[in-house]
Design a protein around this motif. Structure first.
Motif, mmCIF file in Angstrom:
data_model
loop_
_atom_site.group_PDB
_atom_site.id
_atom_site.type_symbol
_atom_site.label_atom_id
_atom_site.label_comp_id
_atom_site.label_asym_id
_atom_site.label_seq_id
_atom_site.Cartn_x
_atom_site.Cartn_y
_atom_site.Cartn_z
ATOM 1 N N ARG A 504 -3.022 2.529 0.576
ATOM 2 C CA ARG A 504 -3.138 3.705 1.436
ATOM 3 C C ARG A 504 -3.443 3.299 2.879
ATOM 4 O O ARG A 504 -2.904 3.885 3.831
ATOM 5 C CB ARG A 504 -4.245 4.621 0.902
ATOM 6 C CG ARG A 504 -4.374 5.929 1.678
ATOM 7 C CD ARG A 504 -5.489 6.802 1.126
ATOM 8 N NE ARG A 504 -5.178 7.269 -0.218
ATOM 9 C CZ ARG A 504 -5.828 6.893 -1.299
ATOM 10 N NH1 ARG A 504 -6.820 6.008 -1.194
ATOM 11 N NH2 ARG A 504 -5.501 7.361 -2.482
ATOM 12 N N ARG A 505 -4.302 2.264 3.018
ATOM 13 C CA ARG A 505 -4.616 1.799 4.374
ATOM 14 C C ARG A 505 -3.381 1.193 5.055
ATOM 15 O O ARG A 505 -3.118 1.462 6.236
ATOM 16 C CB ARG A 505 -5.731 0.745 4.307
ATOM 17 C CG ARG A 505 -6.202 0.255 5.681
ATOM 18 C CD ARG A 505 -7.183 -0.890 5.537
ATOM 19 N NE ARG A 505 -6.589 -2.044 4.895
ATOM 20 C CZ ARG A 505 -5.780 -2.901 5.536
ATOM 21 N NH1 ARG A 505 -5.473 -2.728 6.821
ATOM 22 N NH2 ARG A 505 -5.271 -3.927 4.887
ATOM 23 N N ARG A 508 -1.128 3.931 6.043
ATOM 24 C CA ARG A 508 -1.643 4.643 7.215
ATOM 25 C C ARG A 508 -1.423 3.832 8.496
ATOM 26 O O ARG A 508 -1.020 4.373 9.535
ATOM 27 C CB ARG A 508 -3.124 4.942 7.021
ATOM 28 C CG ARG A 508 -3.736 5.764 8.151
ATOM 29 C CD ARG A 508 -5.158 6.174 7.838
ATOM 30 N NE ARG A 508 -6.007 5.017 7.636
ATOM 31 C CZ ARG A 508 -6.524 4.663 6.478
ATOM 32 N NH1 ARG A 508 -6.264 5.371 5.402
ATOM 33 N NH2 ARG A 508 -7.287 3.585 6.382
ATOM 34 N N HIS A 511 2.269 3.933 9.264
ATOM 35 C CA HIS A 511 2.747 5.256 9.673
ATOM 36 C C HIS A 511 2.153 5.687 11.002
ATOM 37 O O HIS A 511 2.867 6.231 11.874
ATOM 38 C CB HIS A 511 2.393 6.269 8.577
ATOM 39 C CG HIS A 511 2.872 7.660 8.875
ATOM 40 N ND1 HIS A 511 2.135 8.561 9.624
ATOM 41 C CD2 HIS A 511 4.030 8.297 8.554
ATOM 42 C CE1 HIS A 511 2.802 9.691 9.740
ATOM 43 N NE2 HIS A 511 3.968 9.566 9.087
ATOM 44 N N ASP A 512 0.840 5.424 11.179
ATOM 45 C CA ASP A 512 0.175 5.922 12.386
ATOM 46 C C ASP A 512 0.177 4.918 13.538
ATOM 47 O O ASP A 512 0.024 5.308 14.701
ATOM 48 C CB ASP A 512 -1.283 6.291 12.064
ATOM 49 C CG ASP A 512 -1.358 7.402 11.029
ATOM 50 O OD1 ASP A 512 -0.366 8.144 10.882
ATOM 51 O OD2 ASP A 512 -2.410 7.514 10.361
#
Length: 698
Positions: A504-505, A508, A511-512
């Motif tokens: 998930r990190r 993220r 993506h971010d």
């Protein structure tokens, strides 16, 4: 029953019990005054009736005093008064003028008093034992039948025309045609037998349905009955047996009183065991004696020779029977405690059944996982963890069967299993005294087995302790396996959770961070291409922005890669990377220097996962030294033996116990994932963090 009525009922019980005692004492006093001899008192049943009057009356008074609402006490008081009246009436009738009205009235009352005790009060009390209530509403008809037919037995005893003692007149209720009513008296005798049989059947049903306390109470009555039969049976079958054997009958009210008021007085099972053994042996001896006497009577003419032969043969027969009878009775009361191998076998069967169930559960769960795409890796890991949890739950579910097997095998009232201060399995009802026995595995206490003591026991006997020590070994192993299964499941869950958090990190960050940067690079490149011919200056500015954004993207990529695996490990190796990190951590936040020494010699090639875990734990420990310890020196040592040992020590001042934080938990999680463990805390010379990793897969 109200509180105000209790004292009055107790006074009434005490008064009626004292009345029964007074009747017996008065009867004996009259007998002494008129010169009746002891044999005459015995032959006239004054002694037996007097003792029964005393025991039934006093025991009934004790029961009614402590349990006023229980009718058994009052029935026993009435029983005692009936026997005491007969014991008083016999000597009184001899003292009165022969043939007088008062004498005949005394004989009538005395003859009518004791049959009520035997025909009504005793059977009814046994029918209500021990609670004072009928077993169920259906037994109401049995009680009504006993009450309704009791006058027949009284009529038989009074109407026979018998006298209390030789030389006295008969009573007023003598039936002239008594002998012509023999069929009716036969029915009356059968009625008495049926009444006792009904009470016995009711007691047997109560014993099967009762809890441990109820069974202990019933065993007291069994003990008294066995002893009474042990002595009364010879009186019934062997001629010449003295009448004194009837004096064992008062043991019944004594046993009932103890059972209701003080049933935990002693280990009733042990007493019943010995009494049953000797009762059975006595019955065998009586039967064998009668058979041998009949057989040898035709072969040996001499009475002395016949008796000697019978004695020798009986000794040869009974010698091997006694230990076998004792084993049978002990097994019925104490289970298999004389056969530890059998108990261990039953426990092993329960453990094997739990293990087979766990294996089937794990196989079915593992078979249901999918393997079609790489995207299902996390799902498979979660399913594997679920299989481990299923196995652990099945092992835990098998422990109640083990506890029940131990209790059933040893006839304990209660057995419980305690693990980590939590009761995980119980069987039975806990008595007042419960003794814990520690379960050890590998020198460590993994749990405790709680054993409820039997009635009258002050501790676990040596025989029981030996059996429990035998079964404690596989039980401790099962508890240890259950704990390992639980820890494995927790570790797997943490591993899956950490993996998902890492993904998930990364998602993220991509993506971010990297995603928008690369998107901006693409747009800037397109704009620069469009302006390169029409507005070179603007295109140059855009190219400068493009270079900056590209460097930012490259930095993001490097950061992501570094987080996955420190590049220094690939460039310098584990020891070199740690030395580089130690040089970077040379100053505390307050600017003071910290000398960090790295000691590592002869390390073999390590798996990549083990290198990362050792590096992360060592750097986290060094970070803690720099931030929190106020130390001036630290030593990072790596040693390789059967395990890889990573140790970080410092000379910081002691500051109490360390509070678990995110850093310590992260170190522990990393070690657990690879089968290792971490120990951290203050020492007299400073702080210490020590991690151990197995070099071979476990």
């Amino acid at each position: 029953m109200t509180a105000s009525s209790t004292p009055s009922k107790r006074l009434l019980a005490g008064g009626l019990g004292a009345f029964a005692v007074a009747e017996v004492v008065a009867g004996l006093a009259i007998a002494a005054a008129i010169g009746l001899s002891w044999p005459e008192l015995v032959d006239a049943f004054v002694v037996t009736n007097g003792l029964m009057g005393l025991t039934f009356g006093l025991c009934g008074a004790v029961i009614a005093w402590h349990r006023p609402s229980n009718p058994i006490g009052w029935l026993f008081i009435a029983d005692g008064i009936g026997h005491a009246t007969t014991a008083f009436g016999g000597p009184l009738a001899v003292a009165l003028p022969d043939g007088s009205t008062i004498q005949r009235l005394t004989v009538t009352v005395a003859l009518a008093a004791w049959p009520w005790s035997i025909g009504l009060f005793l059977p009814l009390a046994l029918l209500l034992f021990p609670t004072g209530h009928l077993l169920s509403p259906r037994w109401r008809w049995a009680a009504i039948g006993i009450i309704a037919t009791a006058p027949l037995f009284v009529l038989e005893m009074v109407g026979s025309g018998d006298t209390l003692t030789p030389g006295t007149s008969s009573g007023y209720l003598t039936i002239p045609s008594y002998d012509d009513l023999q069929p009716l008296w036969a029915v009356t005798e059968a009625r008495d037998l049926v009444a006792i049989l009904i009470a016995v059947v009711c007691l047997l049903i109560r014993y099967r349905r009762a809890d441990e306390m109820g069974r202990r109470q019933l065993l007291w009555l069994v003990l008294a009955t066995v002893i009474a039969l042990l002595f009364v049976t010879p009186w019934s079958f062997v001629a010449g047996t003295p009448i004194f054997v009837l004096l064992t009958i008062p043991l019944i009210p004594i046993a009932v009183a103890v059972a209701i008021v003080r049933y935990q007085l002693l280990d009733i099972r042990l007493v019943v065991s010995r009494a049953l053994t000797w009762a059975l042996l006595s019955l065998v001896a009586i039967g064998a004696y009668s058979a041998l006497a009949a057989l040898l009577g035709t072969l040996i003419s001499s009475h002395v020779g016949r008796s000697a032969a019978i004695t020798v043969v009986l000794a040869l027969i009974l010698a091997p029977i006694l230990p076998r009878l004792q084993r049978l009775v002990d097994r019925a009361l104490y289970g298999d405690r004389r056969d530890p191998a059998r108990v261990a076998s039953r426990v092993g069967e329960q453990l094997s059944a739990g293990a087979r169930t766990a294996d089937r559960t794990g196989t079915r769960t593992g078979a249901g996982t999918g393997t079609r795409t790489a995207a299902r890796t996390a799902t498979r890991a979660g399913a594997g963890a679920g299989a481990g949890a299923g196995a652990g739950r099945q092992l835990t579910a098998g422990l109640p069967g083990v506890v029940a097997a131990i209790r059933a095998a040893l006839r304990f009232p209660y057995v419980g299993l305690i693990v980590d201060n939590t009761t995980v399995a119980t069987d039975g009802t806990p008595p007042q005294t419960v003794v814990p026995l520690e379960l050890e595995y590998g020198g460590r206490v993994v749990g405790a087995l709680e054993v409820g003591l039997r009635s009258g026991e002050s501790g676990v006997s040596s025989t029981d302790r030996d059996v429990l020590a035998l079964v404690a070994v596989p039980l401790a192993a099962a508890v240890h396996a259950t704990r390992l299964s639980t820890e494995l499941q927790s570790s797997r869950e943490k591993l899956v959770s950490a993996r998902e958090e890492e993904r998930r990190r990364i998602r993220r960050d991509l993506h971010d961070g990297l995603g928008p940067t690369l998107t901006g690079v693409a747009f800037t490149a397109d704009a620069a291409a469009n302006l390169v011919s029409t507005d070179p200056v603007r295109a140059g500015d855009l190219l400068a922005t493009l270079r900056a954004d590209t460097r930012t993207a490259i930095a993001d990529v490097r950061r992501l890669v570094d987080n996955l695996r420190p590049p220094a490990l690939d460039e310098l190796g584990l020891v070199g990377a740690l030395r580089q990190r130690a040089d970077q951590l040379s100053f505390r936040a307050d600017g003071a220097a910290v000398h960090v020494e790295v000691s590592a010699d002869g390390l073999p090639a390590l798996p990549a996962a083990l290198e990362v875990a050792a590096y992360r734990i060592a750097t986290e420990a060094l970070n803690n030294v720099i931030k929190h310890s106020h130390a001036t020196t630290a030593v990072l040592a790596l040693r390789c033996g059967p395990d890889l040992e990573v140790e970080v020590t410092d000379n910081g001042p002691p500051n109490g116990a360390w509070r678990p934080g995110v850093g310590l938990q992260a170190m522990q999680d990393r070690a657990t994932e690879l089968g290792g463990h971490v120990e951290a805390g203050p020492t007299p010379t400073g702080g210490k963090v020590q991690a151990h990793f197995p070099l071979e897969p476990r």
